[in-house]
Design a protein around this motif. Structure first.
Motif: not given
Length: 338
Positions: A44, A88-90, A92-93, A114, A118
């Motif tokens: 994102p 950005p969002p998402g 890490v998941a 990055t 996590t």
């Protein structure tokens, strides 16, 4: 076909975008049994590659490109200029989910920030660009940061300095998947920019992959490159007629037996030129090519250059990629500074 999913964050250096395709594409071109899918996945907020030479990138995948990965596939987090700001969002998941499914996870240069965000690198050793090692250690104290920027493998996590866009990491992955011989030949073809073989010359003449019916004969041939070998010799070892041997060679290697033998000799000459100072006459004898003139003729035909130019180019490459060794200051009792 294993997937290499390259996760691109905004401001990724251009070489980090292009290098994976060059590395894995070269491996597949030089070794017909090697195959990879390189998948560009935009995180994102991704807009374009950064410097040097910023350019736009069309990415057919977003984070959804990681959703279909399975065990044996790989995610590589490219470096990017926004690493101090966090993922950005998402992201890490998505990385945690890929890890849970048994994927290998890599990071190049600043991409290690990055991956560290996590929590997956906590208690593990990791690498980043040498100039960022201290910052990575400060921001993520639970990560054991390697100060020298070498490729570090800890469990499923593979991190590297990012030299030349991460080629050190990608060659490491190729080694793990297909062995040293494939990685060495891939590196040679990438960096020395030698002659592009024609359609009848682009087949590997290295040690065979397991399961090849000609495997024992190819290994026997490789061990006897310095000796005169005939079609009858090869057929006798394989337990085939000369005609049957020719059919089997074409089916498994794409080459007639004697052309395969010649390519094997040229590749042996390449390795000897890279790793030592033996004169051309000695290398001609060790590879079964007989005379320096015969070696030069066939070497030029298959590589587009001469043995001496090849040796000089390889050494120049090694020198350019090897950082200078720092001489520590003299300590107590040590030799005086000069």
């Amino acid at each position: 076909m294993p997937v290499i999913a390259l996760l691109l964050l905004d401001g990724v250096p251009g070489p980090h975008v292009t290098t994976p395709g060059v590395c894995f594409g070269t491996a597949a071109r030089c070794h017909p049994r090697v195959a990879y899918e390189v998948r560009l996945c935009a995180a994102p907020g991704f807009r374009s590659a950064g410097g040097p030479g910023a350019f736009g990138v069309t990415t057919p995948w977003g984070l959804d490109g990681l959703d279909t990965l399975a065990e044996g596939d790989t995610v590589v987090v490219a470096g990017h200029s926004g690493h101090p700001d966090g993922p950005p969002p998402g992201v890490v998941a998505a990385l945690r989910s890929a890890t849970a499914r048994g994927c290998r996870i890599g990071a190049v240069g600043a991409g290690t920030f990055t991956l560290a965000a996590t929590g997956l690198l906590d208690g593990r050793r990791a690498s980043t660009a040498p100039g960022l090692a201290a910052e990575l250690a400060r921001r993520h104290p639970a990560v054991d940061v390697a100060p020298d920027g070498a490729v570090v493998v800890d469990g499923p996590f593979h991190t590297a300095t990012g030299v030349l866009g991460g080629v050190d990491l990608f060659l490491r992955l190729i080694t793990l998947d297909h062995g040293d011989a494939v990685a060495v030949e891939t590196e040679r073809q990438m960096f020395l920019e030698l002659y592009e073989p024609g359609p009848d010359q682009g087949v590997r003449a290295d040690a065979p992959l397991p399961g090849d019916a000609l495997g024992p004969t190819l290994g026997w041939l490789e061990a006897r490159l310095d000796r005169p070998l005939t079609l009858d010799d090869l057929a006798g070892h394989a337990g085939l007629t000369v005609r049957g041997l020719s059919r089997r060679f074409r089916a498994e290697t794409g080459l007639p037996p004697l052309q395969y033998l010649l390519r094997a000799r040229i590749q042996r000459a390449q390795r000897l030129l890279e790793r030592g100072d033996e004169p051309v006459a000695r290398i001609a004898a060790r590879t079964g090519l007989g005379t320096p003139a015969n070696l030069r003729h066939h070497f030029q035909r298959y590589t587009g250059t001469t043995p001496s130019v090849y040796r000089a180019a390889f050494r120049s490459l090694v020198t350019s990629l090897t950082p200078p060794r720092e001489v520590p200051p003299p300590g107590p009792g040590g030799p005086p500074a000069r």
